[in-house]
Design an enzyme around this catalytic site. Sequence first.
Site, PDB file in Angstrom:
ATOM      1  N   LYS A  69       0.812  -1.219   0.000  1.00 57.46           N
ATOM      2  CA  LYS A  69       0.000   0.000   0.000  1.00 57.46           C
ATOM      3  C   LYS A  69       0.847   1.271   0.000  1.00 57.46           C
ATOM      4  O   LYS A  69       0.422   2.303  -0.483  1.00 57.46           O
ATOM      5  CB  LYS A  69      -0.967  -0.002   1.175  1.00 57.46           C
ATOM      6  N   GLU A  84      -9.619   7.231   3.805  1.00 60.62           N
ATOM      7  CA  GLU A  84     -10.440   6.372   4.642  1.00 60.62           C
ATOM      8  C   GLU A  84      -9.657   5.073   4.851  1.00 60.62           C
ATOM      9  O   GLU A  84      -8.763   4.744   4.079  1.00 60.62           O
ATOM     10  CB  GLU A  84     -11.774   6.049   3.964  1.00 60.62           C
ATOM     11  N   SER A  99       1.551  -9.693  -1.043  1.00 62.01           N
ATOM     12  CA  SER A  99       1.263  -8.256  -0.953  1.00 62.01           C
ATOM     13  C   SER A  99       1.672  -7.666   0.395  1.00 62.01           C
ATOM     14  O   SER A  99       1.968  -6.482   0.496  1.00 62.01           O
ATOM     15  CB  SER A  99      -0.224  -8.004  -1.199  1.00 62.01           C
TER      16      SER A  99
HETATM   17  C1  LIG Z   1      -5.213  -3.874   1.625  1.00 63.72           C
HETATM   18  C2  LIG Z   1      -4.476  -5.122   1.344  1.00 63.72           C
HETATM   19  C3  LIG Z   1      -4.859  -5.992   0.293  1.00 63.72           C
HETATM   20  C4  LIG Z   1      -6.086  -5.787  -0.533  1.00 63.72           C
HETATM   21  O1  LIG Z   1      -6.113  -4.625  -1.296  1.00 63.72           O
HETATM   22  P1  LIG Z   1      -5.873  -4.592  -2.853  1.00 63.72           P
HETATM   23  O2  LIG Z   1      -6.213  -3.194  -3.213  1.00 63.72           O
HETATM   24  O3  LIG Z   1      -6.764  -5.597  -3.493  1.00 63.72           O
HETATM   25  O4  LIG Z   1      -4.444  -4.903  -3.102  1.00 63.72           O
HETATM   26  C5  LIG Z   1      -4.080  -7.097   0.058  1.00 63.72           C
HETATM   27  N1  LIG Z   1      -2.996  -7.379   0.802  1.00 63.72           N
HETATM   28  C6  LIG Z   1      -2.591  -6.574   1.808  1.00 63.72           C
HETATM   29  C7  LIG Z   1      -1.386  -6.944   2.597  1.00 63.72           C
HETATM   30  C8  LIG Z   1      -3.318  -5.423   2.112  1.00 63.72           C
HETATM   31  O5  LIG Z   1      -2.912  -4.631   3.122  1.00 63.72           O
END
Ligand SMILES: *Cc1c(COP(=O)(O)O)cnc(C)c1O
Length: 425
Positions: free
Chosen positions: A91, A113, A381
């Site tokens: 993020k 938000e 992610s």
């Molecule tokens: C917020 C988040 C997601 C989901 O959000 P996307 O916009 O679909 O990427 C996935 N993995 C992590 C670690 C997150 O913090």
Amino acid sequence: MNSNTYSTKGFFSQYGGKYVAEVLSRPLDELEAAFKEAMQDKSFLHELEIIRRDYIGRETPLYFAPTATRLLGGAQIYIKLEGLANTGAHKINNAIGQCLLAKRMGKKRIIAETGAGQHGLATAAACAKLGLDCTIYMGEVDVRRQQPNVAAMELYGAKVRAVTSGSRTLKDAVNEAMRDWAANPDSTHYVSGSALGPAPFPDIVREFQSVIGREVKKQAAERGIKIGAMVACVGGGSNSIGFFEPFINEKEPRLIGAEAGGIGPNAGENASRMTGNAARDGILHGYKSRFLLDEDGQALPTRSISAGLDYCGIGPQLAALGQSGRVEFTSILDKEALEAVSFFAKNEGILFALESAHAGAAAIKIAKEIPSDQAIIINMSGRGDKDVFITSPVFRPQKWLDFLHAEIERLEGGKDIHDANVMGF
Ligand SMILES: *Cc1c(COP(=O)(O)O)cnc(C)c1O
């Protein structure tokens, strides 16, 4: 700038658009113009590059997972370690990009938000780094549930506003942030947390996240890795669209999105916008896409063990790519995600975030479909340290309960609170 993946007048096929109140039209137009200008400005791109290298810690590694490869018995398994980015997830790529853009536009104040708190945390960190005033809107229920992230946001100097309207969760926080932006468009930039919302946000967020996919393409080419499939989890869709971006217009590899399957296939049991049987086309929060909605077009409750995957909508570009068949979607149950956390932790020493573990679980399922001279690349992610409050009660409930009791006793003993007073906090 990869213009061939951009929206056409804000639309990706029939999805997308800019369904907003009149007052938000001008700030969105100004944002679009400023974004296009910035992406042509060498000094802006250079500054972003340096921040990515020295602050975020890019490029992130592309890790070969030897034990997982052997145990799964098919494709070579690689993991893109976005969890090693500063603040622990992808993020920050978007938060830094948008805050730098806002600064270039002369804005001094940032709002956002947050639901689970991950986007709020990344935005608060980016504001601290760039010297911007930061306000985060968060449903009162989420403020209570996500105290570790609230604590971190406050340490970064952000003001966290608890939203008390509606169900007091993410969608109410979105509404409140939109209202703030409409009232203060000149001083304030609104940072959208995923590749959704009214145009131009889906294009902006994809652009700032596409650094993930560009690195993967380069790393794979340098090491002679033949990619058979790429797998990412899909909440709003920012990590997946950024990971897929450089490959969208090619026929290969397979691109696979893993949604939250929760505890089952029925309405209220999951957050499956592409594979679930309660999903339909709709318009919410300023854009047209696939949503989990009731007969009256109101958001249905969703369910997932992973707080980052439980939003009721999906980014419009992914909805279009799902419909065209370029991106395949699958849904992963809570139980399968937990098993994947445990599998990669024990066998590779890598702790996946629960969100990312949905991608890990999808890879486990398809490993045998891909020949052994090809790779599956999983986008991790985020890392799973943040999930200890959710995973520990599942994997070791009694020990966790004992820990919490002991903590309460310690704090009620008052020593730490006394120390804080003495130190003047
Ligand atoms: C917020 C988040 C997601 C989901 O959000 P996307 O916009 O679909 O990427 C996935 N993995 C992590 C670690 C997150 O913090």
